[in-house]
Design a protein around this motif. Structure first.
Motif, PDB file in Angstrom:
ATOM      1  N   LYS A  87      -6.167  -0.902   7.880  1.00  0.00           N
ATOM      2  CA  LYS A  87      -6.609  -2.160   8.493  1.00  0.00           C
ATOM      3  C   LYS A  87      -5.413  -3.019   8.895  1.00  0.00           C
ATOM      4  N   GLN A 114      -7.177   2.414   2.917  1.00  0.00           N
ATOM      5  CA  GLN A 114      -8.003   1.577   3.784  1.00  0.00           C
ATOM      6  C   GLN A 114      -7.311   0.238   4.072  1.00  0.00           C
ATOM      7  N   SER A 115      -6.713  -0.372   3.050  1.00  0.00           N
ATOM      8  CA  SER A 115      -5.982  -1.626   3.251  1.00  0.00           C
ATOM      9  C   SER A 115      -4.829  -1.421   4.225  1.00  0.00           C
ATOM     10  N   GLU A 128      -9.059   8.644  -7.159  1.00  0.00           N
ATOM     11  CA  GLU A 128      -9.450   8.727  -5.753  1.00  0.00           C
ATOM     12  C   GLU A 128      -9.872   7.372  -5.171  1.00  0.00           C
ATOM     13  N   PRO A 129     -10.715   6.577  -5.845  1.00  0.00           N
ATOM     14  CA  PRO A 129     -11.104   5.283  -5.262  1.00  0.00           C
ATOM     15  C   PRO A 129      -9.908   4.352  -5.056  1.00  0.00           C
ATOM     16  N   THR A 130      -8.980   4.346  -5.980  1.00  0.00           N
ATOM     17  CA  THR A 130      -7.807   3.480  -5.848  1.00  0.00           C
ATOM     18  C   THR A 130      -6.996   3.870  -4.628  1.00  0.00           C
ATOM     19  N   ALA A 168       0.827  -1.213   0.000  1.00  0.00           N
ATOM     20  CA  ALA A 168       0.000   0.000   0.000  1.00  0.00           C
ATOM     21  C   ALA A 168       0.859   1.260   0.000  1.00  0.00           C
ATOM     22  N   ARG A 203      -7.987   5.583  -2.038  1.00  0.00           N
ATOM     23  CA  ARG A 203      -8.789   5.321  -0.839  1.00  0.00           C
ATOM     24  C   ARG A 203      -8.729   3.834  -0.466  1.00  0.00           C
ATOM     25  N   ASP A 204      -8.827   2.956  -1.466  1.00  0.00           N
ATOM     26  CA  ASP A 204      -8.765   1.517  -1.203  1.00  0.00           C
ATOM     27  C   ASP A 204      -7.413   1.122  -0.610  1.00  0.00           C
ATOM     28  N   PHE A 205      -6.339   1.656  -1.153  1.00  0.00           N
ATOM     29  CA  PHE A 205      -5.017   1.325  -0.627  1.00  0.00           C
ATOM     30  C   PHE A 205      -4.810   1.904   0.771  1.00  0.00           C
TER      31      PHE A 205
END
Length: 187
Positions: free
Chosen positions: A157, A153-154, A145-147, A126, A149-151
Motif C-alpha cells: 500500500k 500488505q502495508s 504467516e498473518p504477520t 516493513a 502478510r500484514d507487513f
C-alpha cells in the motif's frame, strides 16, 4: 494686500510646497526600499525551497527505484536484507530533507512531504521486519504467516501511494515556487 504681505504669503506657500515635496519623496523612497527588501526576501526563500524540494524529490525517486519491482504483488523472497538496507538508507535521506521542506513551507508542500515521509517509514519498517522474520526462519523459528502478510500488505500500500504522493508534492512545490509574492506586496 500690500507687497510685504504678498511676499510673506508667497514665501510661506513655497515653504509648504517644498515640505510637501520632501515628504512625498521620503515616502516614495521608503516604499521603494520596502518593495526591494520584499523582493530579495522572496528570492532567498525561493532558492531555499527549490533546493529542499529538489532534494526531497530526488530522495523519493531513489526509494521508488529501489522498490519498483516490489510495488505489485511482492513475494517473500523479494524482502532481502539488501532491500531492507536500501529502503532504510532511502528513508533516512527522505527524513533528512523532509525536515527542510516542512520548515521551508508552505503548508500544502509540508502536508505532501508528510505523506511521503509516512509512506517511506512504512516501507522501511516493513522491509526490515520481513527480512528479520526470514532470518529467524532460517534458524528454525516459526514464521507467522498473518504477520508477514500484514507487513507485505502495508509495504504494498505504501509503495503504491508513494508515486501519487510524490506527484502531489511536485504540484505543491511547483505552486510554491511559482508564487512571486506579488499579492503580498499589494497588501
Amino acid at each position: 494686500m500690500d507687497a510685504g504681505l504678498a511676499a510673506v504669503c508667497g514665501a510661506l506657500a513655497g515653504s509648504v510646497a517644498t515640505i510637501g515635496a520632501a515628504l512625498a519623496t521620503g515616502w516614495s523612497q521608503r516604499e521603494t526600499a520596502r518593495i526591494s527588501a520584499r523582493a530579495e526576501h522572496q528570492r532567498q526563500r525561493h532558492e531555499a525551497r527549490h533546493a529542499a524540494y529538489k532534494a526531497l524529490i530526488s530522495a523519493t525517486q531513489t526509494l521508488n527505484s529501489v522498490t519498483r519491482g516490489m510495488r505489485h504483488d511482492p513475494q517473500l523472497r523479494d524482502f532481502t536484507p539488501e532491500i531492507a538496507e536500501a529502503c532504510a538508507a532511502a528513508e533516512s535521506d527522505i527524513k533528512e530533507v523532509w525536515l527542510e521542506v516542512v520548515l521551508a513551507g508552505p503548508q500544502n508542500a509540508a502536508r505532501a512531504a508528510n505523506a511521503i515521509m509516512h509512506s517511506a517509514n512504512v516501507m522501511k519498517t516493513a522491509t526490515e521486519v520481513i527480512a528479520r522474520i526470514q532470518s529467524f526462519q532460517h534458524v528454525g523459528q516459526a514464521l507467522t504467516e498473518p504477520t508477514v502478510r500484514d507487513f507485505i500488505q502495508s509495504f504494498t500500500k505504501a509503495a503504491a501511494r508513494l508515486p501519487e504522493e510524490t506527484g502531489r508534492f511536485v504540484d505543491a512545490a511547483h505552486e510554491s515556487l511559482s508564487d512571486d509574492g506579488a499579492s503580498a506586496v499589494r497588501n
